[in-house]
Design a protein around this motif. Sequence first.
Motif: not given
Length: 139
Positions: A79-98
Amino acid sequence: MKTFQTLLKITTPKRGTYSITDKIEQCVKESGIQSGLCHVFCQHTSASLIITENADPTVREDIEYWMQKTILDGDPAYRHNYEGDDDMSGHIRSMITQSSQTLPVSNNRLNLGTWQGIFLYEHRTGRFERRLVVTTQGA
């Protein structure tokens, strides 16, 4: 105990991993601290910090392959895609790394293993300026 803190700005031209070991090592050297800890904090929700092999770049390519396969850009369920297709995926990637790493300092140097390097991991596909707070404490 002595504390030294600085802000690093790193420009990332695209998604990927960028070696920052030398930049962090320079911060430690400037701190003058011989023995202690160096803490690095990434002030963003779609970039992160990883420690991984620094000799063979295919390790980082394989990490990115796994990320792309596992965390899809543009998933229609996001549902969160305000800044494009890589927006939410970027947040998830950051959450599972450090968002931060704490490293030992010995003899005014990072005390990393032979094959370890510190990398800023940009999770978005565009160009960004990322800010890292580097704090070194010790004697």
